[in-house]
Design a protein around this motif. Structure first.
Motif, mmCIF file in Angstrom:
data_model
loop_
_atom_site.group_PDB
_atom_site.id
_atom_site.type_symbol
_atom_site.label_atom_id
_atom_site.label_comp_id
_atom_site.label_asym_id
_atom_site.label_seq_id
_atom_site.Cartn_x
_atom_site.Cartn_y
_atom_site.Cartn_z
ATOM 1 N N LEU A 1 66.474 49.950 -6.548
ATOM 2 C CA LEU A 1 67.104 50.604 -7.679
ATOM 3 C C LEU A 1 68.610 50.341 -7.742
ATOM 4 O O LEU A 1 69.247 50.621 -8.765
ATOM 5 C CB LEU A 1 66.845 52.114 -7.617
ATOM 6 N N GLN A 2 69.180 49.828 -6.684
ATOM 7 C CA GLN A 2 70.622 49.541 -6.673
ATOM 8 C C GLN A 2 70.964 48.254 -7.424
ATOM 9 O O GLN A 2 72.130 47.978 -7.700
ATOM 10 C CB GLN A 2 71.128 49.459 -5.229
ATOM 11 N N THR A 3 69.947 47.460 -7.764
ATOM 12 C CA THR A 3 70.163 46.191 -8.463
ATOM 13 C C THR A 3 69.227 46.116 -9.664
ATOM 14 O O THR A 3 68.015 46.280 -9.505
ATOM 15 C CB THR A 3 69.889 44.995 -7.529
ATOM 16 N N TRP A 4 69.778 45.868 -10.836
ATOM 17 C CA TRP A 4 68.939 45.830 -12.024
ATOM 18 C C TRP A 4 68.122 44.546 -12.116
ATOM 19 O O TRP A 4 66.905 44.574 -12.261
ATOM 20 C CB TRP A 4 69.786 45.996 -13.287
ATOM 21 N N TRP B 1 69.895 40.871 -20.954
ATOM 22 C CA TRP B 1 70.174 41.965 -20.031
ATOM 23 C C TRP B 1 68.937 42.797 -19.774
ATOM 24 O O TRP B 1 68.660 43.183 -18.643
ATOM 25 C CB TRP B 1 71.278 42.861 -20.589
ATOM 26 N N PHE B 2 68.158 43.065 -20.823
ATOM 27 C CA PHE B 2 66.948 43.882 -20.659
ATOM 28 C C PHE B 2 65.717 43.111 -21.090
ATOM 29 O O PHE B 2 65.720 42.409 -22.096
ATOM 30 C CB PHE B 2 67.036 45.165 -21.491
ATOM 31 N N SER B 3 64.678 43.258 -20.293
ATOM 32 C CA SER B 3 63.344 42.787 -20.665
ATOM 33 C C SER B 3 62.344 43.633 -19.896
ATOM 34 O O SER B 3 62.665 44.199 -18.839
ATOM 35 C CB SER B 3 63.161 41.307 -20.339
ATOM 36 N N PHE B 4 61.137 43.735 -20.410
ATOM 37 C CA PHE B 4 60.121 44.529 -19.738
ATOM 38 C C PHE B 4 59.732 43.907 -18.396
ATOM 39 O O PHE B 4 59.344 44.613 -17.469
ATOM 40 C CB PHE B 4 58.894 44.693 -20.638
ATOM 41 N N ASP B 5 59.859 42.601 -18.304
ATOM 42 C CA ASP B 5 59.577 41.949 -17.030
ATOM 43 C C ASP B 5 60.594 42.366 -15.963
ATOM 44 O O ASP B 5 60.233 42.643 -14.817
ATOM 45 C CB ASP B 5 59.590 40.436 -17.208
ATOM 46 N N LYS B 6 61.881 42.408 -16.347
ATOM 47 C CA LYS B 6 62.907 42.829 -15.397
ATOM 48 C C LYS B 6 62.679 44.279 -14.968
ATOM 49 O O LYS B 6 62.909 44.632 -13.805
ATOM 50 C CB LYS B 6 64.291 42.666 -16.014
ATOM 51 N N LEU B 7 62.234 45.112 -15.901
ATOM 52 C CA LEU B 7 61.941 46.503 -15.558
ATOM 53 C C LEU B 7 60.738 46.594 -14.634
ATOM 54 O O LEU B 7 60.758 47.313 -13.631
ATOM 55 C CB LEU B 7 61.687 47.297 -16.841
ATOM 56 N N ALA B 8 59.681 45.834 -14.957
ATOM 57 C CA ALA B 8 58.445 45.902 -14.175
ATOM 58 C C ALA B 8 58.628 45.387 -12.754
ATOM 59 O O ALA B 8 57.902 45.801 -11.840
ATOM 60 C CB ALA B 8 57.349 45.098 -14.877
ATOM 61 N N ARG B 9 59.600 44.499 -12.538
ATOM 62 C CA ARG B 9 59.834 43.965 -11.197
ATOM 63 C C ARG B 9 60.232 45.055 -10.199
ATOM 64 O O ARG B 9 60.149 44.854 -8.987
ATOM 65 C CB ARG B 9 60.923 42.887 -11.241
ATOM 66 N N HIS B 10 60.710 46.178 -10.684
ATOM 67 C CA HIS B 10 61.126 47.270 -9.801
ATOM 68 C C HIS B 10 59.951 48.136 -9.341
ATOM 69 O O HIS B 10 60.138 49.004 -8.478
ATOM 70 C CB HIS B 10 62.147 48.166 -10.517
ATOM 71 N N PHE B 11 58.761 47.917 -9.889
ATOM 72 C CA PHE B 11 57.668 48.853 -9.644
ATOM 73 C C PHE B 11 56.510 48.215 -8.890
ATOM 74 O O PHE B 11 56.223 47.033 -9.019
ATOM 75 C CB PHE B 11 57.159 49.421 -10.967
ATOM 76 N N ALA B 12 55.876 49.061 -8.089
ATOM 77 C CA ALA B 12 54.653 48.695 -7.385
ATOM 78 C C ALA B 12 53.741 49.915 -7.402
ATOM 79 O O ALA B 12 54.208 51.062 -7.479
ATOM 80 C CB ALA B 12 54.945 48.260 -5.949
#
Length: 342
Positions: A234-237, A260-271
């Motif tokens: 979470l410290q790195t977008w 800057w934003f994409s759903f792929d970049k958001l999804a990379r933070h989740f498991a």
């Protein structure tokens, strides 16, 4: 009243020190690289099978590397773990905690061996081989609780041998764990690897791979399933690959992505993970990590990358667990854990 106020003050000081440490480590990493990446590899079979989402689920002693707040939750006091990683890399971890009930500390030793590596000269001629080993010795501490929130911390010494080069570093982890009264779920917050090298390979000092994680887990009311979710790094977008030019590259298409934003970049933070528990002695687990799948898939075939699975068997005083995580078409990581009480 005095004891409660004193305890509240300690917790406030702990939180203040925690956020200051993270801020300083973040500021330092903006201009430097990280090292000791083996610290990011899961050491136990359960968390491997659940794609790293077990930071909000209490378990065996070996889960202290997932969340140090689990310090007094295990029924076992010794744990053996073996990791058969990709590319012929092998590792393992040993955990020990005093037999005394409610013990407030534990220790672990973690290692990775990368085998023999060919050594060549400038012309590419083979002149021999050398070995590469990573090790970490950690001590875990139970911290004062606050409003049903359990806290824990660990301090670690990291040591690496790369041929004739040696390096040493220090790091700390902080963890928190709480059971929610409203939906009987569990949440975990972990800040891993706050630290830096004391002795570097060269003139550049590198930092430990900082990772801020938040997890949630809940057992379904009318079914023997526990569902878990992890928000990672979470410290790195932007977690996409950066080639050093400031542009991120899609590993599958090879195209540049500077949005800057994409759903792929958001999804990379989740498991996510799910655990099937038909009885106390038998468990099945599945997991999925989107970042791992995006980074390790090929353009033509995705394979098993990003997915994981495993099982747990409990008998007498032993708990046996197995987990496998798909990294690439060329191989997967297999982890075996044995927990017991002596």
């Amino acid at each position: 009243m005095f004891v409660r106020n004193k305890l509240n003050l300690k917790v406030k000081h702990f939180i203040t020190i925690l956020f200051v440490s993270v801020a300083l480590n973040l500021a330092a990493q903006k201009s430097g690289n990280t090292t000791y990446s083996f610290l990011e590899v899961t050491t136990n079979a359960r968390n491997t099978a659940l794609a790293g989402t077990a930071i909000s689920q209490k378990g065996a002693l070996n889960q202290l590397t997932d969340n140090a707040a689990f310090i007094d939750s295990s029924d076992h006091n010794i744990s053996f773990n073996y990791n058969n990683f990709v590319g012929g890399i092998n590792g393992g971890a040993l955990f020990f905690q005093p037999i005394k009930k409610g013990a407030k500390y534990a220790i672990s030793f973690q290692y990775f061996n990368y085998g023999d590596i060919l050594q060549t000269d400038e012309a590419g001629n083979i002149i021999g081989n050398f070995s590469w080993n990573d090790m970490a010795l950690a001590t875990y501490f139970k911290l004062p609780s606050y409003k049903n929130i359990r806290f824990g911390a660990s301090a670690k010494v990291v040591y690496s041998i790369y041929d004739v080069y040696q390096t040493m570093g220090l790091g700390v982890d902080f963890g928190a764990y709480k059971t929610l009264k409203e939906d009987k779920g569990h949440i975990g917050l972990v800040i891993k690897n706050i630290g830096t090298q004391l002795i570097s390979y060269g003139e550049t000092t590198e930092f430990l791979p900082l990772n801020l994680q938040f997890g949630y887990a809940k057992k379904l009311d009318k079914a023997p399933f526990t569902v878990s979710l992890l928000a990672n790094n979470l410290q790195t977008w932007n977690l996409a690959y950066d080639d050093g030019s400031g542009m991120t590259i899609d590993p599958i298409t090879g195209e540049e992505n500077n949005e800057w934003f994409s759903f792929d970049k958001l999804a990379r933070h989740f498991a996510g993970g799910i655990e099937f528990v038909p009885s106390n002695s038998f468990k099945l687990r599945l997991g999925y990590n989107h970042q791992l799948r995006r980074e390790m898939s090929l353009a033509t075939r995705n394979g098993f990358a990003g997915f994981s699975m495993g099982l747990g068997l409990a008998f007498n005083r032993f708990l046996f667990e197995y987990g496998v995580s798909g990294y690439h078409l060329s191989g997967s990581a297999h982890v075996i854990s044995l927990n017991t009480k002596i």
